[in-house]
Design an enzyme around this catalytic site. Structure first.
Site, PDB file in Angstrom:
ATOM      1  N   LYS A 127       2.292   3.573   3.159  1.00  0.00           N
ATOM      2  CA  LYS A 127       0.899   3.242   3.501  1.00  0.00           C
ATOM      3  C   LYS A 127       0.416   3.926   4.793  1.00  0.00           C
ATOM      4  O   LYS A 127       0.167   5.120   4.767  1.00  0.00           O
ATOM      5  CB  LYS A 127       0.724   1.723   3.483  1.00  0.00           C
ATOM      6  CG  LYS A 127       1.071   1.204   2.077  1.00  0.00           C
ATOM      7  CD  LYS A 127       0.752  -0.223   1.783  1.00  0.00           C
ATOM      8  CE  LYS A 127       0.914  -0.471   0.291  1.00  0.00           C
ATOM      9  NZ  LYS A 127       1.890  -1.447  -0.105  1.00  0.00           N
ATOM     10  N   ASP A 164      11.137  -4.380   5.269  1.00  0.00           N
ATOM     11  CA  ASP A 164      10.200  -3.566   4.510  1.00  0.00           C
ATOM     12  C   ASP A 164       8.863  -3.613   5.244  1.00  0.00           C
ATOM     13  O   ASP A 164       8.098  -4.568   5.108  1.00  0.00           O
ATOM     14  CB  ASP A 164      10.088  -4.103   3.077  1.00  0.00           C
ATOM     15  CG  ASP A 164       9.078  -3.304   2.249  1.00  0.00           C
ATOM     16  OD1 ASP A 164       8.361  -2.459   2.832  1.00  0.00           O
ATOM     17  OD2 ASP A 164       9.010  -3.536   1.035  1.00  0.00           O
ATOM     18  N   TYR A 201       7.472  -7.979  -2.465  1.00  0.00           N
ATOM     19  CA  TYR A 201       7.418  -6.770  -3.280  1.00  0.00           C
ATOM     20  C   TYR A 201       7.993  -5.613  -2.485  1.00  0.00           C
ATOM     21  O   TYR A 201       7.637  -5.405  -1.330  1.00  0.00           O
ATOM     22  CB  TYR A 201       5.957  -6.466  -3.657  1.00  0.00           C
ATOM     23  CG  TYR A 201       5.783  -5.241  -4.523  1.00  0.00           C
ATOM     24  CD1 TYR A 201       6.275  -5.220  -5.831  1.00  0.00           C
ATOM     25  CD2 TYR A 201       5.125  -4.115  -4.053  1.00  0.00           C
ATOM     26  CE1 TYR A 201       6.106  -4.093  -6.634  1.00  0.00           C
ATOM     27  CE2 TYR A 201       4.946  -2.983  -4.846  1.00  0.00           C
ATOM     28  CZ  TYR A 201       5.439  -2.981  -6.141  1.00  0.00           C
ATOM     29  OH  TYR A 201       5.268  -1.872  -6.935  1.00  0.00           O
TER      30      TYR A 201
HETATM   31  C1  PLP Z   1       3.028  -1.233  -1.220  1.00  0.00           C
HETATM   32  C2  PLP Z   1       4.373  -1.749  -0.932  1.00  0.00           C
HETATM   33  C3  PLP Z   1       5.538  -1.137  -1.408  1.00  0.00           C
HETATM   34  C4  PLP Z   1       5.495  -0.007  -2.402  1.00  0.00           C
HETATM   35  O1  PLP Z   1       4.900   1.131  -1.896  1.00  0.00           O
HETATM   36  P1  PLP Z   1       4.326   2.227  -2.947  1.00  0.00           P
HETATM   37  O2  PLP Z   1       3.855   3.335  -2.064  1.00  0.00           O
HETATM   38  O3  PLP Z   1       3.243   1.542  -3.702  1.00  0.00           O
HETATM   39  O4  PLP Z   1       5.453   2.631  -3.823  1.00  0.00           O
HETATM   40  C5  PLP Z   1       6.747  -1.603  -0.975  1.00  0.00           C
HETATM   41  N1  PLP Z   1       6.833  -2.631  -0.129  1.00  0.00           N
HETATM   42  C6  PLP Z   1       5.742  -3.264   0.353  1.00  0.00           C
HETATM   43  C7  PLP Z   1       5.903  -4.373   1.323  1.00  0.00           C
HETATM   44  C8  PLP Z   1       4.484  -2.854  -0.047  1.00  0.00           C
HETATM   45  O5  PLP Z   1       3.414  -3.503   0.393  1.00  0.00           O
END
Ligand code: PLP
Length: 426
Positions: A267, A239, A144
């Site tokens: 995060k 990511d 994701y």
């Molecule tokens: C949470 C997450 C996102 C998206 O971040 P948001 O602040 O919810 O838009 C993207 N990549 C990874 C790996 C994530 O865990």
């Protein structure tokens, strides 16, 4: 436990907010039942609207690595708020957080702050395309990267070459530029790059996956991607929205000893306020506006409250890197307890973990990609989730999510959690 007030708040929310929530996983669709409405939280505990105390294993999905309402973060936010909440002009604290980040993370010279992980990944891909002059990207099924169009593509049979949109509203035109590969499958990535020679701008990956449960990269997998990217002039994008400032000071790059060309954060970097960021070497970042032609902007980007929270959080982690060790030890303790209990129960299970990320899958086969993760028994998971909740343990309400330990969790909390599992009839 009673959830009367939570349920009535949910009913009211559904009248005005689609599905009653502002982010789908909160709605408990995968596990059934009504979501818990939280009133406040402190350290490792959530206190819901019915007065129940829950031991928290999601930490707002990762950001609160030192626990809820962590005093230095709260103080920084209050302090900043008193001086004005937004200016749309540069502030010194943006440079302070940028400088600290660059000093903690390997292989990056410059960073741009945005407001979410989604924004960070979306902008990083645009920059990768602008920098390489190529259109296509490779992503992995089950990873994701936020909810922007290019990433809402999931694997399906026959989707090896051209992605199929997995959400209505994503156009075929967008989907065709996102190529899919199974996680941990280097050969399929090689095949994709062969078939699309000179057209791939970037490979984007969660270096330790956390959005199909926790999935650890196989030995040689990320190294193989690094070599392939070097050979083919493709940018490797990590990511690290989940893994950044969680697996180590320098995130997965440091923990796994592999350099990425671009890194995305979210995060933890915001300490619980809305912050995302993407970073790279100067040579790449120079293509970003206003230095270069690739456009990206944000009215609230670099917001002083958010920067204050991020700076307080990262300062603490930078000065006390032993916290990553402490978190890994706690996760290991939870793992050993869960492993003993589940073995006794004689049901099929797998437990994946890395650092302070861990997840339980009710299946016999090792979980190493989306396909094997999806084989987990969801009926057992539902029983497990609601059984634990009944005993005051708040786990992610979906088998496709990693748990995030926070350092406010005590060994007593962990033992209470293990005992709760022991008492469950699965
Ligand atoms: C949470 C997450 C996102 C998206 O971040 P948001 O602040 O919810 O838009 C993207 N990549 C990874 C790996 C994530 O865990």
């Amino acid at each position: 436990m009673l959830y009367q007030r939570s349920s009535s708040l949910f009913a009211e929310a559904k009248k005005y907010i689609p599905g009653g929530v502002n982010s789908p996983v909160r709605a408990f669709k995968a596990v059934g039942g009504d979501p818990i409405f939280v009133n406040e939280a402190k350290g490792a505990y959530l206190y819901d609207e019915d007065g129940n105390r829950l031991i928290d294993y999601i930490a707002s999905w990762g950001p609160l690595i030192l626990g809820h309402a962590y005093a230095p973060v709260v103080d920084a936010v209050i302090d900043k708020a008193k001086k004005g909440t937004s200016f749309g002009m540069p502030t010194e604290i943006e440079t302070e957080l940028a400088q600290l980040t660059v000093s903690m993370v390997p292989n990056i010279d410059k960073i741009r702050f945005v407001n979410s992980g989604t924004e960070a990944c979306m902008s990083a891909i645009r920059l990768a395309r602008g920098y390489t002059g190529r259109d296509k990207i490779i992503k992995f099924a089950g990873c994701y990267h936020g909810h922007s169009d290019s990433f809402l593509i999931q694997a399906g049979s026959g989707a090896v070459t051209f992605g199929t949109p997995n959400s209505p509203g994503v156009t075929q035109g967008t989907a065709k530029d996102t190529l899919l590969a199974p996680y941990n499958d280097l050969e399929s990535v090689k095949a994709l790059t062969q078939a699309n020679r000179g057209e791939i701008a970037a490979i984007i990956i969660e270096p330790v996956a956390g959005n199909m449960g926790c999935i650890v990269p196989r030995e040689g997998f990320l190294e193989g991607l690094r070599e392939l990217c070097n050979r083919e002039g493709i940018l490797l994008l990590f990511d690290e929205v989940m893994t950044g400032f969680r697996l180590a000071k320098g995130g997965a790059q440091e923990a796994l000893g592999i350099n990425a060309d671009m890194v995305m954060f979210g995060k933890v970097i915001g300490g619980g306020l809305p912050v995302g960021a993407f970073a790279a070497r100067s040579e790449i970042m120079a293509h970003l506006a206003p230095e270069g032609p690739v456009y990206q902007a944000g009215t609230l980007s670099g917001n002083p409250l958010a920067m204050g929270a991020g700076l307080a959080m990262l300062t603490q982690l930078n000065e006390h890197p032993e916290v990553f060790e402490s978190l890994a030890d706690k996760t290991e303790h939870l793992y050993e307890g869960f492993d003993n209990v589940l073995r006794k129960k004689g049901i099929p299970y797998q437990i994946n973990r890395f650092g302070s990320m861990i997840s339980v899958h009710f299946t016999n086969a090792p979980v190493m990609d989306f396909e094997t993760s999806a084989k987990g028994n969801n009926e057992t998971f539902k029983k497990y989730f609601h059984g634990m909740l009944e005993k005051g343990i708040y786990l992610p309400p979906s088998a496709f999510e990693s748990y995030f330990l926070n350092d406010a969790l005590s060994y007593g909390d962990l033992d209470e959690t293990i005992a709760a599992l022991d008492a469950l009839d699965l």
